[in-house]
Design a protein around this motif. Structure first.
Motif, PDB file in Angstrom:
ATOM      1  N   GLU A 193       8.781  59.289   9.864  1.00  0.00           N
ATOM      2  CA  GLU A 193       9.649  58.862  10.963  1.00  0.00           C
ATOM      3  C   GLU A 193       9.180  57.487  11.478  1.00  0.00           C
ATOM      4  OE1 GLU A 193      10.134  62.006  13.909  1.00  0.00           O
ATOM      5  OE2 GLU A 193       9.462  63.473  12.413  1.00  0.00           O
ATOM      6  N   PRO A 194      10.090  56.731  12.109  1.00  0.00           N
ATOM      7  CA  PRO A 194      11.474  57.047  12.447  1.00  0.00           C
ATOM      8  C   PRO A 194      12.438  56.564  11.351  1.00  0.00           C
ATOM      9  CG  PRO A 194      10.858  55.026  13.542  1.00  0.00           C
ATOM     10  CD  PRO A 194       9.637  55.470  12.775  1.00  0.00           C
ATOM     11  N   PRO A 223      12.449  49.803  14.525  1.00  0.00           N
ATOM     12  CA  PRO A 223      11.416  50.173  13.544  1.00  0.00           C
ATOM     13  C   PRO A 223      11.914  51.106  12.448  1.00  0.00           C
ATOM     14  CG  PRO A 223      11.193  51.529  15.483  1.00  0.00           C
ATOM     15  CD  PRO A 223      12.313  50.556  15.784  1.00  0.00           C
ATOM     16  N   HIS A 224      13.147  51.553  12.527  1.00  0.00           N
ATOM     17  CA  HIS A 224      13.655  52.596  11.650  1.00  0.00           C
ATOM     18  C   HIS A 224      13.920  52.097  10.235  1.00  0.00           C
ATOM     19  CE1 HIS A 224      14.520  53.903  15.730  1.00  0.00           C
ATOM     20  NE2 HIS A 224      14.731  55.124  15.290  1.00  0.00           N
ATOM     21  N   ARG A 225      13.803  53.051   9.312  1.00  0.00           N
ATOM     22  CA  ARG A 225      14.347  52.861   7.969  1.00  0.00           C
ATOM     23  C   ARG A 225      15.680  53.593   7.877  1.00  0.00           C
ATOM     24  NH1 ARG A 225      10.237  54.678   3.540  1.00  0.00           N
ATOM     25  NH2 ARG A 225       9.522  56.102   5.153  1.00  0.00           N
ATOM     26  N   LEU A 226      16.460  53.247   6.871  1.00  0.00           N
ATOM     27  CA  LEU A 226      17.713  53.950   6.596  1.00  0.00           C
ATOM     28  C   LEU A 226      17.507  54.789   5.344  1.00  0.00           C
ATOM     29  CD1 LEU A 226      20.748  54.544   6.942  1.00  0.00           C
ATOM     30  CD2 LEU A 226      21.207  52.458   5.626  1.00  0.00           C
ATOM     31  N   SER A 270      14.568  65.891  11.243  1.00  0.00           N
ATOM     32  CA  SER A 270      13.578  64.885  11.637  1.00  0.00           C
ATOM     33  C   SER A 270      14.182  63.497  11.837  1.00  0.00           C
ATOM     34  CB  SER A 270      12.468  64.810  10.576  1.00  0.00           C
ATOM     35  OG  SER A 270      11.825  66.061  10.424  1.00  0.00           O
ATOM     36  N   ALA A 271      15.447  63.327  11.486  1.00  0.00           N
ATOM     37  CA  ALA A 271      16.099  62.023  11.649  1.00  0.00           C
ATOM     38  C   ALA A 271      16.372  61.741  13.117  1.00  0.00           C
ATOM     39  CB  ALA A 271      17.401  61.992  10.859  1.00  0.00           C
ATOM     40  N   ASP A 272      16.269  60.491  13.515  1.00  0.00           N
ATOM     41  CA  ASP A 272      16.642  60.121  14.878  1.00  0.00           C
ATOM     42  C   ASP A 272      18.154  60.138  15.047  1.00  0.00           C
ATOM     43  OD1 ASP A 272      14.113  59.852  15.859  1.00  0.00           O
ATOM     44  OD2 ASP A 272      14.149  57.662  16.032  1.00  0.00           O
ATOM     45  N   LEU A 327      25.932  49.876  18.327  1.00  0.00           N
ATOM     46  CA  LEU A 327      25.682  51.284  18.616  1.00  0.00           C
ATOM     47  C   LEU A 327      24.342  51.728  18.032  1.00  0.00           C
ATOM     48  CD1 LEU A 327      26.759  53.875  19.902  1.00  0.00           C
ATOM     49  CD2 LEU A 327      28.011  54.315  17.773  1.00  0.00           C
ATOM     50  N   LEU A 328      24.032  51.291  16.805  1.00  0.00           N
ATOM     51  CA  LEU A 328      22.740  51.611  16.194  1.00  0.00           C
ATOM     52  C   LEU A 328      21.596  51.033  17.026  1.00  0.00           C
ATOM     53  CD1 LEU A 328      23.450  50.927  12.401  1.00  0.00           C
ATOM     54  CD2 LEU A 328      23.250  53.154  13.512  1.00  0.00           C
ATOM     55  N   ARG A 329      21.745  49.775  17.426  1.00  0.00           N
ATOM     56  CA  ARG A 329      20.685  49.129  18.206  1.00  0.00           C
ATOM     57  C   ARG A 329      20.452  49.882  19.524  1.00  0.00           C
ATOM     58  NH1 ARG A 329      22.752  44.526  18.223  1.00  0.00           N
ATOM     59  NH2 ARG A 329      21.486  43.429  16.660  1.00  0.00           N
ATOM     60  N   THR A 330      21.532  50.243  20.204  1.00  0.00           N
ATOM     61  CA  THR A 330      21.421  50.918  21.495  1.00  0.00           C
ATOM     62  C   THR A 330      20.736  52.270  21.359  1.00  0.00           C
ATOM     63  OG1 THR A 330      23.409  49.820  22.330  1.00  0.00           O
ATOM     64  CG2 THR A 330      22.739  51.874  23.419  1.00  0.00           C
ATOM     65  N   LEU A 331      21.183  53.081  20.409  1.00  0.00           N
ATOM     66  CA  LEU A 331      20.643  54.431  20.284  1.00  0.00           C
ATOM     67  C   LEU A 331      19.226  54.435  19.720  1.00  0.00           C
ATOM     68  CD1 LEU A 331      23.841  56.334  19.110  1.00  0.00           C
ATOM     69  CD2 LEU A 331      22.611  56.642  21.265  1.00  0.00           C
ATOM     70  N   CYS A 332      18.931  53.521  18.822  1.00  0.00           N
ATOM     71  CA  CYS A 332      17.578  53.486  18.258  1.00  0.00           C
ATOM     72  C   CYS A 332      16.539  53.073  19.309  1.00  0.00           C
ATOM     73  CB  CYS A 332      17.525  52.530  17.073  1.00  0.00           C
ATOM     74  SG  CYS A 332      18.323  53.181  15.586  1.00  0.00           S
TER      75      CYS A 332
END
Length: 370
Positions: A193-194, A223-226, A270-272, A327-332
């Motif tokens: 994670e994340p 910091p996330h990976r896809l 386990s995914a955000d 939306l991705l930026r906000t939620l991450c």
């Protein structure tokens, strides 16, 4: 086994595929239960090396044959000749021409149409004009000759009716397998994670390029990976733009093939965030499976996903790259917002589950045979 004619032959050959395989595996127990309670007999058509687990049905084996092929038509013809059922249920849209023969003309045909993607324009379906014409012809034959066409959503029933107005359709939404609600060992997740998660294949209508480009736009800010988790070779035989886009993001994107169920559950739990950017769907199982895992979900704002996900997800325009990126930026960046979205999804899927089973699909077919 008695000499009484079998009431229904059900085609379960594709039980090990994604999508349709989940549908078949979820349906079979309720189909057996319903037919047993009604005193109706059931036969199940399976591949030689992929026998379905059934308790009260006759097993009919066939040599493997791919979908949409002459070989599949031959398998159906031989099975109908062998079993001579009163009804035949094909859980995908190609029309079995053997049912038009004098020998089987009285056989009642039941077809499941999961979506109408195959007749959509190439920008959505990825299909050639010839393949789209084939699909339209099959849909029209299904609509004309099938006793009943089953769909996983009202949205699919509506789009199918626009193609085949004479069809008798019934929408029987698909429940989440109860295993998704059970405790999960998150230590089984193969990814640190994340991360953000996409579950599915890379066909054109899945709209993966939008997700990859939007993720690329925000990758420097989070910091996330896809993670892209598919069935088998996740990127093979799909949208040809996807491999290059994934490769350009280097180790920020991880592509995974087929996973054991427990591993997939851990990966989802386990995914955000689970993201489904599709341009077209018949219903959409991965989002509600993620909701059952308490994972926050965002999906494309299209009719079928609105119907399936209700107020349990946040929505974005599947043609708006910048909107998805924001939306991705906000939620991450906001763990509290993700937690609230995950709880909203959990509330939605548990309420949805209470009112659903695949029994109505089995009962609709049983009703038509009695």
């Amino acid at each position: 086994m008695t000499d009484r004619r079998v009431d229904l032959l059900f085609d379960a050959r594709h039980i090990r595929q994604s999508g349709i395989g989940t549908y078949i595996a979820t349906l079979l127990p309720s189909l057996e239960e319903t037919f047993t309670q009604r005193g109706l007999s059931l036969a199940v058509l399976v591949n030689e090396h992929a026998v379905s687990e059934v308790r009260h049905a006759r097993i009919v084996t066939a040599a493997p044959a791919a979908m949409y092929t002459v070989g599949e038509q031959r398998v159906w013809g031989r099975a109908l000749d062998e079993v001579r059922p009163r009804g035949f249920w094909v859980p995908h849209y190609p029309f079995p021409f053997a049912t038009l023969s004098p020998r089987h003309r009285r056989t009642k045909l039941f077809v499941t149409v999961h979506d109408t993607m195959h007749v959509r324009e190439r920008e959505i379906s990825g299909q050639s004009a010839a393949r789209r014409a084939y699909a339209r012809a099959m849909f029209m034959l299904d609509g004309r000759f099938a006793t009943l066409v089953l769909t996983p959503s009202e949205a699919t029933s509506a789009t199918f009716a626009a193609i085949a107005p004479r069809a008798r359709t019934t929408a029987t939404p698909i429940p989440v397998d109860e295993q998704w609600f059970e405790p999960v060992d998150r230590a089984l997740s193969p990814v640190a994670e994340p991360y953000l998660l996409y579950v599915g294949n890379a066909k054109w209508h899945k709209n993966l390029p939008l997700l990859l480009m939007a993720f690329g736009d925000v990758a420097g800010d989070i910091p996330h990976r896809l993670v892209i988790a598919g069935s088998g070779e996740a990127l093979r035989g799909g949208d040809e733009r996807v491999p290059a886009l994934a490769a350009a993001l280097g180790d920020r994107v991880e592509v995974m093939g087929r996973l054991d169920f427990d591993v997939l559950r851990a990966l989802v739990a386990s995914a955000d965030l689970l993201v489904m950017p599709s341009l077209h769907e018949g219903a959409g199982l991965p989002p509600i499976e993620a909701m059952a895992s308490h994972t926050a979900v965002i999906v494309a704002d299209i009719p079928a996903l609105r119907e399936t996900c209700g107020d349990g997800a946040d929505y974005f325009d599947p043609l708006n790259r910048s909107g998805l990126a924001e939306l991705l930026r906000t939620l991450c960046r906001d763990s509290q917002a993700r937690a609230e979205l995950g709880e909203r999804g959990w509330a939605h899927v548990t309420a949805r589950q209470k009112g659903l089973s695949l029994t109505p699909a089995a009962e609709a077919v049983a009703d038509a045979l009695t």
